[in-house]
Design a protein around this motif. Structure first.
Motif, PDB file in Angstrom:
ATOM      1  N   ALA A 114       9.393 -12.629  17.309  1.00 43.62           N
ATOM      2  CA  ALA A 114       9.167 -11.204  17.048  1.00 43.62           C
ATOM      3  C   ALA A 114       7.864 -10.997  16.283  1.00 43.62           C
ATOM      4  N   LEU A 115       7.638 -11.825  15.272  1.00 38.22           N
ATOM      5  CA  LEU A 115       6.408 -11.709  14.491  1.00 38.22           C
ATOM      6  C   LEU A 115       5.193 -12.017  15.355  1.00 38.22           C
ATOM      7  N   GLY A 116       5.277 -13.087  16.131  1.00 40.64           N
ATOM      8  CA  GLY A 116       4.158 -13.461  16.997  1.00 40.64           C
ATOM      9  C   GLY A 116       3.811 -12.370  17.990  1.00 40.64           C
ATOM     10  N   ARG A 117       4.836 -11.782  18.581  1.00 43.32           N
ATOM     11  CA  ARG A 117       4.577 -10.695  19.544  1.00 43.32           C
ATOM     12  C   ARG A 117       4.001  -9.467  18.847  1.00 43.32           C
ATOM     13  N   GLY A 118       4.480  -9.186  17.645  1.00 43.98           N
ATOM     14  CA  GLY A 118       3.934  -8.065  16.886  1.00 43.98           C
ATOM     15  C   GLY A 118       2.473  -8.287  16.517  1.00 43.98           C
ATOM     16  N   LEU A 119       2.163  -9.502  16.101  1.00 43.75           N
ATOM     17  CA  LEU A 119       0.775  -9.835  15.764  1.00 43.75           C
ATOM     18  C   LEU A 119      -0.117  -9.768  16.994  1.00 43.75           C
ATOM     19  N   LEU A 120       0.408 -10.179  18.132  1.00 48.35           N
ATOM     20  CA  LEU A 120      -0.351 -10.104  19.377  1.00 48.35           C
ATOM     21  C   LEU A 120      -0.675  -8.650  19.697  1.00 48.35           C
ATOM     22  N   ALA A 121       0.318  -7.786  19.547  1.00 50.04           N
ATOM     23  CA  ALA A 121       0.104  -6.354  19.802  1.00 50.04           C
ATOM     24  C   ALA A 121      -0.918  -5.765  18.829  1.00 50.04           C
ATOM     25  N   ALA A 122      -0.940  -6.301  17.604  1.00 50.27           N
ATOM     26  CA  ALA A 122      -1.891  -5.832  16.591  1.00 50.27           C
ATOM     27  C   ALA A 122      -3.253  -6.509  16.727  1.00 50.27           C
ATOM     28  N   ARG A 123      -3.388  -7.336  17.745  1.00 50.76           N
ATOM     29  CA  ARG A 123      -4.642  -8.038  18.053  1.00 50.76           C
ATOM     30  C   ARG A 123      -5.034  -9.053  16.969  1.00 50.76           C
ATOM     31  N   GLU A 124      -4.035  -9.572  16.265  1.00 50.90           N
ATOM     32  CA  GLU A 124      -4.260 -10.651  15.296  1.00 50.90           C
ATOM     33  C   GLU A 124      -3.921 -11.951  16.017  1.00 50.90           C
ATOM     34  N   PHE A 125      -4.815 -12.336  16.915  1.00 46.41           N
ATOM     35  CA  PHE A 125      -4.514 -13.367  17.895  1.00 46.41           C
ATOM     36  C   PHE A 125      -4.270 -14.754  17.290  1.00 46.41           C
TER      37      PHE A 125
END
Length: 75
Positions: A11-22
């Motif tokens: 969940a965190l990884g997907r959220g960070l991906l959406a926030a462009r914190e790759f």
């Protein structure tokens, strides 16, 4: 192999991906894959593949984590 931790990392990884914190996103998704690649029918692998699609095949992060995933799948 705590399922709650794997789910939280996904969940965190997907959220960070959406926030462009790759970089942080890939680190979390990779940690989930290492912890339990088969979690919920292979969700960690699916999440990494989705992330590869977001960044594109030429991204250095995609190349690095695709190699890591290949090694994990073959081990």
């Amino acid at each position: 192999k705590n399922p709650a931790d794997v789910g939280a990392r996904l969940a965190l990884g997907r959220g960070l991906l959406a926030a462009r914190e790759f970089e942080r996103a890939f680190a979390e998704l990779w940690a989930a894959a290492q912890a339990d690649l088969a979690f919920q029918g292979g969700e960690p692998k699916k999440a990494l593949l989705e992330a590869f699609g977001v960044l594109g095949e030429e991204s250095p992060l995609t190349k690095t984590y695709r190699r890591k995933l290949s090694v994990l799948l073959c081990s």
